[in-house]
Motif scaffolding. Structure first.
Motif, PDB file in Angstrom:
ATOM      1  N   MET A  10       0.680  -1.208   0.206  1.00  0.00           N
ATOM      2  CA  MET A  10       0.000   0.093   0.009  1.00  0.00           C
ATOM      3  C   MET A  10       0.871   1.170   0.026  1.00  0.00           C
ATOM      4  SD  MET A  10      -2.808  -1.157   2.648  1.00  0.00           S
ATOM      5  CE  MET A  10      -3.454   0.616   2.998  1.00  0.00           C
ATOM      6  N   VAL A  11       2.010   1.223   0.708  1.00  0.00           N
ATOM      7  CA  VAL A  11       2.793   2.463   0.937  1.00  0.00           C
ATOM      8  C   VAL A  11       3.625   2.581  -0.293  1.00  0.00           C
ATOM      9  CG1 VAL A  11       5.016   3.246   1.924  1.00  0.00           C
ATOM     10  CG2 VAL A  11       3.272   2.336   3.170  1.00  0.00           C
ATOM     11  N   LYS A  12       3.841   1.502  -1.239  1.00  0.00           N
ATOM     12  CA  LYS A  12       4.487   1.767  -2.533  1.00  0.00           C
ATOM     13  C   LYS A  12       3.538   2.109  -3.554  1.00  0.00           C
ATOM     14  CE  LYS A  12       7.263  -0.778  -6.009  1.00  0.00           C
ATOM     15  NZ  LYS A  12       6.419  -0.315  -7.175  1.00  0.00           N
ATOM     16  N   GLY A  13       2.391   1.560  -3.361  1.00  0.00           N
ATOM     17  CA  GLY A  13       0.986   1.913  -4.280  1.00  0.00           C
ATOM     18  C   GLY A  13       0.806   3.352  -4.096  1.00  0.00           C
ATOM     19  N   VAL A  14       0.842   3.994  -2.985  1.00  0.00           N
ATOM     20  CA  VAL A  14       0.395   5.305  -2.948  1.00  0.00           C
ATOM     21  C   VAL A  14       1.289   6.420  -3.415  1.00  0.00           C
ATOM     22  CG1 VAL A  14      -1.542   5.083  -1.241  1.00  0.00           C
ATOM     23  CG2 VAL A  14       0.742   5.763  -0.521  1.00  0.00           C
ATOM     24  N   HIS A  15       2.646   5.727  -3.460  1.00  0.00           N
ATOM     25  CA  HIS A  15       3.721   6.725  -3.514  1.00  0.00           C
ATOM     26  C   HIS A  15       4.180   6.536  -5.330  1.00  0.00           C
ATOM     27  CE1 HIS A  15       8.164   7.635  -3.879  1.00  0.00           C
ATOM     28  NE2 HIS A  15       7.527   8.873  -3.092  1.00  0.00           N
ATOM     29  N   ASP A  16       4.304   5.228  -5.793  1.00  0.00           N
ATOM     30  CA  ASP A  16       4.616   4.944  -7.105  1.00  0.00           C
ATOM     31  C   ASP A  16       3.430   4.631  -7.910  1.00  0.00           C
ATOM     32  OD1 ASP A  16       7.431   5.879  -6.386  1.00  0.00           O
ATOM     33  OD2 ASP A  16       7.596   3.601  -5.767  1.00  0.00           O
ATOM     34  N   GLY A  17       2.822   3.607  -7.326  1.00  0.00           N
ATOM     35  CA  GLY A  17       1.700   3.165  -8.044  1.00  0.00           C
ATOM     36  C   GLY A  17       2.238   1.766  -8.822  1.00  0.00           C
ATOM     37  N   TYR A  18       1.092   0.964  -9.143  1.00  0.00           N
ATOM     38  CA  TYR A  18       1.673  -0.136  -9.710  1.00  0.00           C
ATOM     39  C   TYR A  18       0.999  -0.268 -11.267  1.00  0.00           C
ATOM     40  CZ  TYR A  18       2.664  -2.352  -5.269  1.00  0.00           C
ATOM     41  OH  TYR A  18       3.286  -2.564  -4.079  1.00  0.00           O
TER      42      TYR A  18
ATOM     43  N   GLU B  65      -2.888   0.330 -14.854  1.00  0.00           N
ATOM     44  CA  GLU B  65      -2.246   1.085 -13.921  1.00  0.00           C
ATOM     45  C   GLU B  65      -3.203   1.443 -12.700  1.00  0.00           C
ATOM     46  OE1 GLU B  65       1.127   4.003 -15.859  1.00  0.00           O
ATOM     47  OE2 GLU B  65      -0.890   4.722 -15.730  1.00  0.00           O
ATOM     48  N   GLY B  66      -2.641   1.548 -11.479  1.00  0.00           N
ATOM     49  CA  GLY B  66      -3.583   1.727 -10.313  1.00  0.00           C
ATOM     50  C   GLY B  66      -2.703   1.924  -8.991  1.00  0.00           C
TER      51      GLY B  66
ATOM     52  N   GLN C 247      -3.071  -5.842  -5.969  1.00  0.00           N
ATOM     53  CA  GLN C 247      -4.124  -6.908  -6.243  1.00  0.00           C
ATOM     54  C   GLN C 247      -5.088  -6.598  -7.384  1.00  0.00           C
ATOM     55  OE1 GLN C 247      -7.594  -7.503  -5.251  1.00  0.00           O
ATOM     56  NE2 GLN C 247      -7.498  -9.550  -6.193  1.00  0.00           N
ATOM     57  N   MET C 248      -5.647  -5.417  -7.298  1.00  0.00           N
ATOM     58  CA  MET C 248      -6.596  -5.001  -8.645  1.00  0.00           C
ATOM     59  C   MET C 248      -5.874  -4.705  -9.577  1.00  0.00           C
ATOM     60  SD  MET C 248      -9.740  -2.202  -8.376  1.00  0.00           S
ATOM     61  CE  MET C 248     -10.174  -2.599  -6.531  1.00  0.00           C
ATOM     62  N   VAL C 249      -4.694  -4.093  -9.849  1.00  0.00           N
ATOM     63  CA  VAL C 249      -4.110  -4.232 -11.157  1.00  0.00           C
ATOM     64  C   VAL C 249      -3.828  -5.587 -11.582  1.00  0.00           C
ATOM     65  CG1 VAL C 249      -1.715  -3.526 -12.046  1.00  0.00           C
ATOM     66  CG2 VAL C 249      -3.074  -2.033 -10.490  1.00  0.00           C
ATOM     67  N   GLY C 250      -3.208  -6.553 -10.729  1.00  0.00           N
ATOM     68  CA  GLY C 250      -2.911  -7.774 -11.254  1.00  0.00           C
ATOM     69  C   GLY C 250      -4.267  -8.647 -11.811  1.00  0.00           C
ATOM     70  N   GLN C 251      -5.446  -8.160 -11.053  1.00  0.00           N
ATOM     71  CA  GLN C 251      -6.602  -9.059 -11.426  1.00  0.00           C
ATOM     72  C   GLN C 251      -7.334  -8.609 -12.569  1.00  0.00           C
ATOM     73  OE1 GLN C 251      -8.140 -11.723  -9.371  1.00  0.00           O
ATOM     74  NE2 GLN C 251      -9.063 -11.797 -11.505  1.00  0.00           N
ATOM     75  N   VAL C 252      -7.049  -7.310 -12.883  1.00  0.00           N
ATOM     76  CA  VAL C 252      -7.676  -6.542 -13.945  1.00  0.00           C
ATOM     77  C   VAL C 252      -6.694  -7.248 -15.242  1.00  0.00           C
ATOM     78  CG1 VAL C 252      -8.214  -4.436 -15.455  1.00  0.00           C
ATOM     79  CG2 VAL C 252      -8.730  -4.504 -13.004  1.00  0.00           C
TER      80      VAL C 252
ATOM     81  N   GLU D 238     -13.094   1.009 -10.578  1.00  0.00           N
ATOM     82  CA  GLU D 238     -12.888   2.315  -9.667  1.00  0.00           C
ATOM     83  C   GLU D 238     -11.385   2.187  -9.289  1.00  0.00           C
ATOM     84  OE1 GLU D 238     -13.836   6.012  -8.951  1.00  0.00           O
ATOM     85  OE2 GLU D 238     -15.410   4.527  -9.290  1.00  0.00           O
ATOM     86  N   GLY D 239     -10.329   3.305  -9.357  1.00  0.00           N
ATOM     87  CA  GLY D 239      -9.180   3.299  -9.069  1.00  0.00           C
ATOM     88  C   GLY D 239      -8.109   2.625 -10.066  1.00  0.00           C
ATOM     89  N   ILE D 240      -8.494   2.203 -11.233  1.00  0.00           N
ATOM     90  CA  ILE D 240      -7.832   1.482 -12.192  1.00  0.00           C
ATOM     91  C   ILE D 240      -7.714   2.152 -13.481  1.00  0.00           C
ATOM     92  CG2 ILE D 240      -7.475  -0.604 -13.642  1.00  0.00           C
ATOM     93  CD1 ILE D 240      -6.685  -1.152 -10.737  1.00  0.00           C
ATOM     94  N   THR D 241      -6.776   2.636 -14.176  1.00  0.00           N
ATOM     95  CA  THR D 241      -6.634   3.052 -15.514  1.00  0.00           C
ATOM     96  C   THR D 241      -6.257   2.449 -16.565  1.00  0.00           C
ATOM     97  OG1 THR D 241      -4.647   4.236 -14.956  1.00  0.00           O
ATOM     98  CG2 THR D 241      -6.521   5.613 -14.614  1.00  0.00           C
ATOM     99  N   LEU D 242      -6.774   2.240 -17.680  1.00  0.00           N
ATOM    100  CA  LEU D 242      -6.215   1.584 -18.880  1.00  0.00           C
ATOM    101  C   LEU D 242      -6.027   2.375 -19.854  1.00  0.00           C
ATOM    102  CD1 LEU D 242      -9.341  -1.006 -19.133  1.00  0.00           C
ATOM    103  CD2 LEU D 242      -7.126  -1.440 -18.014  1.00  0.00           C
TER     104      LEU D 242
END
Length: 179
Positions: A76-84, A135-136, A140-145, A120-124
């Motif tokens: 989560m810390v990496k996600g809010v800073h850099d994103g996945y 991207e997001g 987990q959600m990025v991997g699932q999409v 919500e929260g994912i961009t294609l």
């Protein structure tokens, strides 16, 4: 014996704000905000610019959740800073992707097109007709999409046609030998 991963401190990068209120953990950064409820028996505390995750006891269920909680919080810390992000590649004659509003329209050799609208929260993004980037901030959600898009037309082993991850290697099979 405690979890090897759970014992590691989580470094808080500059620009990320972390709030721990009892069992509620929240991370706020440049990319957005994410929250997580710590499992029972796991506590977290901010010490300086690090987060320390500690188990309440040495029982097996608590030890099992210790490393998991730490990994989720670090993600989560990496996600809010850099994103996945995950990049998908479309291989095959006539196979392509076209941006359509917020979603993407796929032409994958079927008699119809397939339109995917991101949650919500994912961009294609369509970088070109054969590359799609998911991207997001939620790993987990990025991997699932990305997995759901890949599932539309999985790569086949003879010519490698289909939707694959950019870093994925498809094991090829030889076709019929002939005479």
């Amino acid at each position: 014996m405690a979890s090897h991963i759970g014992k590691l401190p989580i470094a808080i990068p500059a620009g990320v704000e972390v709030k721990i209120d009892g069992a509620h953990f929240e991370a706020k950064g440049a990319k957005g905000t994410d929250s997580y409820t710590l499992p029972e028996g796991i506590t977290a505390a901010v010490e300086g610019n690090e987060i320390i995750v500690t188990p309440a006891d040495d029982l097996r269920p608590t030890r099992a959740k210790h490393g998991l909680a730490r990994s989720i919080m670090a993600g989560m810390v990496k996600g809010v800073h850099d994103g996945y992000s995950k990049t998908l590649e479309i291989v095959g004659t006539g196979y392509r992707a076209v941006a359509k509003g917020k979603g993407i329209e796929f032409f994958l050799g079927y008699s119809h097109t397939i339109t995917i609208n991101p949650p919500e929260g994912i961009t294609l993004k369509v970088t070109d007709a054969n590359h799609v980037v998911v991207e997001g901030i939620d790993k987990q959600m990025v991997g699932q999409v990305a997995a759901n898009i890949r599932k539309l037309r999985e790569p086949e082993p003879y010519k490698g046609k289909g939707v694959k991850y950019a870093d994925e290697h498809i094991l090829r099979k030889a076709g019929k030998a002939g005479k």
